[in-house]
Enzyme design. Structure first.
Site: not given
Ligand SMILES: [Zn+2]
Length: 261
Positions: A78, A224
């Site tokens: 993400d 991430h």
């Molecule tokens: Zn996010």
């Protein structure tokens, strides 16, 4: 009918029953007030859970894992692309021949088109993580949420030739507006079954041991590609997976849904 609609009906029904049948019930006024407050507290708590736990499926159905009898797991990244971290993640994934999904922030995709191009060329897929990843996403109006999703879909389409179907709300936050706009664009909301906690202050060793404990067939794992430490986490985790029966499968293949329309 969504769980949200059902909860609305049940709450209204309970309040009506309480109001209409008070003549038959010998409760004191204080008891009535307490019962009303209790119903409203339970209702708002339920909505809170729906807003902050994407897999609660209260506002819309979210896919958070595949069938657990599978030996596949899907990795998702993400918030990128990030100028420094995403190319390093791509390098590690290529070395291990692992295909994944990147839920990109539209503003970053606009800033780093070459990296988006590379993601596509390397055989990964791209999902929508809104344009600005606003920390106030839960409080944006319908017009703003529409723009966040639409603008990012258009950007991604420039690289994929088709509109993305997979949507991951920032922070996993959903509410009736976000759910309704996602449905309008026929997006499929993707949650996760394992959170790596790679964005915080946890050490690589702690993140990996947590992943080893929680891993299961059909898992969707949240990482991430904005966090420099994630590069080494991914490298070590992929080395670990190579010694197990688990294999990394691209999300769309694992859940058997086309990633673009
Ligand atoms: Zn996010």
């Amino acid at each position: 009918m969504t769980k949200f609609n059902i909860s609305n009906i049940i709450t209204i029904a309970l309040l009506i029953v309480l109001s209409f049948f008070k003549v038959y019930l010998s409760f004191s006024i204080q008891t009535y007030v307490l019962l009303f407050i209790l119903i409203l507290v339970l209702y708002t708590s339920y909505l809170f859970v729906g807003s902050y736990f994407v897999c609660s499926n209260i506002y819309m159905k979210a896919i958070c894992k595949a069938k657990e009898n599978k030996k596949s797991i899907a990795l998702s990244f993400d918030d990128g692309p990030d100028e420094n971290v995403t190319p390093e993640i791509l390098r590690v994934l290529k070395e291990q021949n692992a295909k994944v999904v990147f839920f990109v922030k539209g503003a970053n995709a606009e800033k780093y088109p070459d990296i988006i191009q590379k993601i596509v060329e390397d055989g990964h897929i791209i999902g929508n993580h809104t344009f600005s990843h606003s920390s106030n996403v839960a409080f944006l109006n319908r017009k703003k949420i529409t723009k966040e999703i639409e603008q990012t879909n258009k950007l991604i389409s420039c690289f994929t030739g088709q509109s993305p179907r997979f949507f991951r709300p920032p922070f996993g936050v959903l509410n009736p507006i976000i759910a309704s706009v996602a449905e309008k664009f026929e997006m499929i909301t993707i949650g996760w079954s394992i959170r790596s906690f790679d964005g915080g202050s946890r050490s690589k060793e702690l993140i990996i041991s947590n992943l080893k404990i929680k891993i299961h067939g059909g898992a969707i794992i949240l990482f991430h590609d904005t966090n420099p430490g994630t590069v080494n986490v991914i490298k070590e985790f992929l080395d670990y997976l190579a010694q197990t029966d688990y294999k990394v499968e691209r999300l769309d293949k694992m859940i058997n849904i086309e990633p673009y329309v």
